[in-house]
Design a protein around this motif. Sequence first.
Motif, mmCIF file in Angstrom:
data_model
loop_
_atom_site.group_PDB
_atom_site.id
_atom_site.type_symbol
_atom_site.label_atom_id
_atom_site.label_comp_id
_atom_site.label_asym_id
_atom_site.label_seq_id
_atom_site.Cartn_x
_atom_site.Cartn_y
_atom_site.Cartn_z
ATOM 1 N N GLY A 7 54.380 22.261 75.204
ATOM 2 C CA GLY A 7 54.562 22.841 76.283
ATOM 3 C C GLY A 7 52.498 23.707 76.677
ATOM 4 N N LYS A 11 51.223 23.629 80.257
ATOM 5 C CA LYS A 11 50.558 25.216 80.658
ATOM 6 C C LYS A 11 49.327 24.617 81.164
ATOM 7 C CE LYS A 11 52.896 26.818 76.743
ATOM 8 N NZ LYS A 11 53.498 27.797 75.943
ATOM 9 N N ASN A 12 48.046 24.570 80.445
ATOM 10 C CA ASN A 12 46.973 23.269 80.646
ATOM 11 C C ASN A 12 46.380 23.273 82.287
ATOM 12 O OD1 ASN A 12 44.000 23.924 79.999
ATOM 13 N ND2 ASN A 12 44.473 21.767 79.779
ATOM 14 N N ASN A 15 47.627 25.582 84.767
ATOM 15 C CA ASN A 15 46.812 27.125 84.930
ATOM 16 C C ASN A 15 45.911 26.365 86.008
ATOM 17 O OD1 ASN A 15 47.903 28.941 84.006
ATOM 18 N ND2 ASN A 15 46.829 28.110 81.353
ATOM 19 N N LEU A 292 57.147 25.353 79.672
ATOM 20 C CA LEU A 292 56.300 25.274 80.894
ATOM 21 C C LEU A 292 55.290 27.474 80.636
ATOM 22 C CD1 LEU A 292 57.171 24.069 84.634
ATOM 23 C CD2 LEU A 292 56.485 23.112 82.674
ATOM 24 N N GLY A 293 55.512 27.564 79.427
ATOM 25 C CA GLY A 293 54.925 28.819 79.286
ATOM 26 C C GLY A 293 55.951 30.418 79.725
ATOM 27 N N GLU A 346 57.649 32.674 72.180
ATOM 28 C CA GLU A 346 57.923 31.645 72.581
ATOM 29 C C GLU A 346 59.456 31.646 74.022
ATOM 30 O OE1 GLU A 346 58.919 27.698 70.935
ATOM 31 O OE2 GLU A 346 56.818 27.684 70.047
ATOM 32 N N GLY A 353 52.452 32.774 76.791
ATOM 33 C CA GLY A 353 51.154 32.434 77.637
ATOM 34 C C GLY A 353 49.950 32.968 76.297
#
Length: 472
Positions: A7, A11-12, A15, A292-293, A346, A353
Amino acid sequence: MVLEKLGGIFKNALNKITNAIFVDKKLVEEVVKEIQTALLSADVDRQLVLQLSEKIRELALNEKIKNVEKKEQLIALIHDELVKILGGEKKELQIVKGKQARIMFVGLYGNGKTTAIGKLANYYSKRGLKCCVVGLDVHRPAAPEQLEQLAERAKITAFIDKKEKNPEKIWKNIEEKISKFDLILVDTAGRDVLSDELIIELKKLNSLINPQYSILVMAADIGQAARKQVEGFVKAIKIDGVIITRMDGTAKGGGALVACQEAKAPVLYIGTGEKLQDIETFNPEAFVSRILGMGDLATLMEKVRTAVSEQEIKKTKRISEKFTLLDLYEQLESMSKIGPLGKIAELIPGFGGMKAKLPENMLQVQEEKLKHWRYAIQSMTKAEIDEPEKIHDTRISRIAKGAGISASEVRELIKQYKLLKDLIGPGGMNTAEGEEGQEIGEANLNQIKGMGISQKKLQKLAKRFGRRIPGL
């Protein structure tokens, strides 16, 4: 948890898209590379990864789409494609109270079949179904004992015969006894490999038991090899779905999930830990949202239902006007059953995040504090639990010593109790079941504002719970 690492990579990548001023070729290649790394490390089929990469490039480099719209469409594309390769829509078993269902479980040795049966029996018994387990694995040493122990922990009935070595005889002997149960979960024999001998036995048992559903149990660490295993079992009997175990302990879980989808066998449940309540229904969209947060409230509520019985939930709804430390203790006990705070975090939208930005071990420290509060309450007398207001310094020292914690922790517990009592008690945020529109008192409103909650959030909170807040 392994999924946290997966994840984190996704997420990175997202972003980078949202924070970019322009979506250019350099950014696209960086994002594609990160997504490829994440999926390949999860043992997802290389061809599927390349197909997704090309779709991202095609959309990102389409000059007809405006930059702002392109960012949104890229994120939506990544989300939707991941959901698609994991199976699309959620598949569920149709099991209802009062209508008997039989589930036959199959799988090879060492994949967690018997443990999965115990977890699923616990899962459905917490939802009000009368469940039992039947042990027909006569080949693996100690299989009946393991099933019996799991049944005891889940507080359900187990039908086993430690002496009989013919599974068909065992079934015929208990067939009348199981008629009063809503759900019968049957453990069958496994083998090291899918041999002709195992196939013959499964076919006989399938004909004898006549199950409404047959479920294959596989471990996540086999990755893409899951497809071959599913196809092998499908040749023996009809497979209605799959349980993937040990999702919390391997990087190859994604490959196993995708492989089952390719083999046309829907994943119904995933095992996420060692405890009885560590099982979830598999929902591809919710699963991707978590990675994906974006959180997963549906699974969070499901975890609550699996950890806490319907009777306990009803009891929680009827907290008495005299809120005591016993009520608080029961809430802490229920929280501990749901799982670690890190796992719960989570599943909360927007917290995934935020969790990464929290000081290291902060959630573990909070979890330890809640545990210490439980110890403190266990060290109190009944009078102290009923009337904590009367606990003075001498008693605080005695309680702290008995619980093996500091006096300051006991004081903090009493302080938090008083705050909760004010919020839950008469004039606070508590209402009897069925009441609507009760006002939140002025004193409690000031306390809530003191926590740093904005007026806008308060209005949303009030609307959600059907309250009227004076002055807003």
